[in-house]
Design a protein around this motif. Structure first.
Motif, short mmCIF file in Angstrom:
data_model
loop_
_atom_site.label_atom_id
_atom_site.label_comp_id
_atom_site.label_asym_id
_atom_site.label_seq_id
_atom_site.Cartn_x
_atom_site.Cartn_y
_atom_site.Cartn_z
N GLU A 184 0.81 -1.22 0.00
CA GLU A 184 0.00 0.00 0.00
C GLU A 184 0.84 1.27 0.00
O GLU A 184 1.82 1.40 0.72
N GLU A 210 -0.68 6.53 5.80
CA GLU A 210 -0.62 5.21 5.13
C GLU A 210 0.52 4.38 5.75
O GLU A 210 0.44 3.16 5.84
N HIS A 220 -0.61 0.61 7.01
CA HIS A 220 -1.80 0.01 6.41
C HIS A 220 -1.52 -1.36 5.83
O HIS A 220 -2.36 -2.26 5.91
N HIS A 306 -9.43 2.50 7.62
CA HIS A 306 -9.79 3.27 6.42
C HIS A 306 -11.15 3.95 6.57
O HIS A 306 -11.34 5.07 6.08
FE LIG Z 1 -4.56 3.16 3.24
#
Ligand SMILES: [Fe+2]
Ligand code: FES
Ligand SMILES: [Fe+2]
Lengths: 448, 109
Positions: A184, A210, A220, A306
């Motif tokens: 990611e 992230e 993530h 998220h």
């Molecule tokens: Fe993400």
């Protein structure tokens, strides 16, 4: 076509052949690629059959050529990102060297633009953005598009919930998500460098979320790994290599294309902003679906994170990143931003359709109709035949003339075993692979 | 249990206090020093790099904003005489941390 174009497509074919024939891309015995991020099988014969001087059209997007070109392209991009095996490099030193070899990197650069144009060039024809896009029109279109996406049905999630084997369906979805989930924000990282004003810092703020503020357990991709582990799925990069649908790979490739090429920057921001702005409710709904399918055992941190943070990312991407860029850089930038929004919307819709068709397909063994079998379609399989998956070009039947074969069509769960005299219908566009433990003869015949 | 650590700052040359991983920064309003914890209640963003707009301090990470009045009321205990500032900041009973005063980049004003 001029001779120079012909020559260049021949030399592209040569570079593709050499790249695909190198060690990292060699065939695999089984249906899963185990614990080796450098092994990503490419079928040289099917790649050699591609005519690189043309491009796929939108209605060829779900096809075997699309699968092959997108697999190739993904390897081109990902050999530019660092992967290390989770259990260490021991025993894979050679694979590491081969994957990142200068020769392969050179070949990757040679084929990249052609492969990009072949796989994703249709977006230029399918999406047209013209006229002057002032800030007001840009924002109006963006807000409306976000609103539509947020309030749309979620047919993919409905298909998972209502599938007879809903865990297997959920796992097929998770396998597609792994394309991005395990790496990611890698595409996002490609534009952290350079110097492009306050918007660079806004992008960086999204990026640090992230990456979990530098805390591995909060990154993530780590949360995605935890989701995989809780559903007994592998979290090794590309374990499910053979079960990525062409359209899922293409969506992932799209983000690499528009970030690898700096001229794609505005398209990237448009596409990224639309996704970030619609992810929060989507992940909220996905969490509910997975909870309904798996009960308490599934780890939903990935969804919960998220569902929360992308409320912020959506606003940040639209108001602190996209709109300031549109105001500052004028109509060409604004058209790029809007183009990105529309491109990802189209790709997303095509990928959803492809996945739903795959989830809907329930292969069953039937009696083989030998009158449809042509001797030219006969193939011998042994336990040593490498595994491959392909996309059926049109409705066809896999007939077992002798022996026994396993049909694979999803990332997890048992394959369908067929014995002599049996056949299975494969609808056009569906991804499947066959594997045999004993000497077997099959024939793939068209269904007329 | 927390214990209170006494620190002395010479302001404005010194505008931050570090205790372990915690950072406190001086938010000055019309010459009056307030010592504020920099960790954003949302995700730990750096409030000392935020911006004050219309009486609210906006966190630079996700833009949540906090009333400056409230932050000041909840600030560390401070006695100020001109540029001499004495403050008491909390530390865990068990921790060995000693406060360190410093000059850092503080954008919040
Ligand atoms: Fe993400
Ligand atoms: S960390 Fe401060 S608003 Fe999110
Ligand atoms: Fe995000």
């Amino acid at each position: 076509m001029g001779t120079s174009a012909l020559q260049s497509s021949e030399s592209i074919a040569g570079a593709v052949a050499e790249f695909a024939d190198s060690e990292p891309y060699r065939a695999n015995q089984g249906p899963f690629v185990r614990a080796n991020p450098y092994h990503r099988p490419l079928d040289t014969q099917r790649l050699a059959a591609i005519d690189w001087s043309r491009r796929l059209t939108e209605d060829q997007f779900v096809s075997d050529d699309s699968l092959m070109a997108n697999r190739l392209l993904m390897n081109v991009y990902e050999s530019d990102a660092l992967f290390l095996p989770r259990d260490g490099l021991h025993g894979k030193e050679r694979a590491f060297d081969a994957f990142y070899s200068s020769r392969n990197r050179l070949l990757a650069d040679q084929v990249r633009t052609t492969a990009e144009d072949f796989a994703l060039g249709f977006l230029e024809d399918s999406v047209k953005v013209t006229g002057s896009w002032e800030a007001d029109a840009t924002l109006a279109h963006l807000e409306r598009t976000i609103d539509e996406a947020v309030n749309a049905d979620r047919p993919v999630l409905r298909s998972v919930e209502t599938a007879p084997e809903n865990k297997r369906a959920a796992e097929m979805l998770i396998a597609q998500m792994a394309l991005d989930g395990l790496t990611e924000a890698t595409a996002m990282s490609q534009n952290l460098g350079g110097a492009f004003g306050p918007e660079q810092s806004e992008l960086f703020k999204i990026f640090i979320d992230e990456f979990g503020y530098g805390v591995y357990a909060a990154k993530h991709s780590t949360l995605f790994t935890d989701l995989c582990a809780s559903t007994d799925m592998s979290a090794d990069a590309h374990h499910y290599w053979f079960f990525y649908l062409p359209t899922s790979i293409a969506v992932n490739n799209y983000f690499y294309t528009v970030t690898h090429n700096r001229t794609g920057f505005f398209r990237y921001i448009g596409a990224m902003a639309l996704l970030e702005a619609t992810f929060a409710p989507w992940f909220g709904a996905l969490g509910k679906t997975l909870r309904a399918v798996y009960g308490d055992s599934v780890d939903l941190k990935y969804c919960d994170e998220h569902a929360h943070i992308d409320q912020h990312h959506g606003r940040m991407a639209v108001h602190d990143l996209l709109m300031p860029l549109a105001r500052k850089h004028g109509p060409m930038a604004a058209r790029g931003l809007i183009r990105g929004v529309e491109e990802i919307r189209l790709l997303g819709a095509l990928a959803d359709e492809d996945l739903m068709a795959q989830l809907k397909w329930r292969p069953t063994a039937e009696k083989s109709d030998l009158s449809t079998v042509d001797t030219k379609d006969v193939v011998d399989l042994t336990a040593a035949t490498p595994f491959e998956t392909r996309v059926a070009e049109r409705d066809c039947a896999v007939n077992v003339l002798s022996g026994r074969v396993d049909l694979h069509w999803r990332a997890t769960g048992e394959p369908l075993t067929l014995t002599e005299g049996e056949a299975v219908r494969v609808p056009g566009g569906r991804l499947y692979g066959v594997r045999s433990e004993v000497d077997t003869t099959i024939a793939v015949s068209d269904i007329r | 249990m927390t214990r209170m650590l006494r620190v002395e700052l010479s302001w404005p040359e010194q505008n931050t206090v570090h205790v372990g991983d915690d950072l406190y920064f001086v938010l000055a309003r019309e010459g009056t020093v307030h010592l504020i914890a920099s960790t954003c209640a949302h995700r730990g963003g750096p409030l000392h790099l935020g911006e004050v707009q219309e009486g609210r301090l906006r966190c630079p990470w996700h833009g949540n904003s906090f009333k400056v009045d409230r932050l000041c009321v909840r600030g560390a205990s401070v006695v100020q005489r001109g540029s001499q500032v004495i403050a008491y900041v909390p530390a865990k009973e068990s921790a060995q941390d000693e406060p360190v005063v410093a000059h850092a980049l503080v954008l919040a004003r």
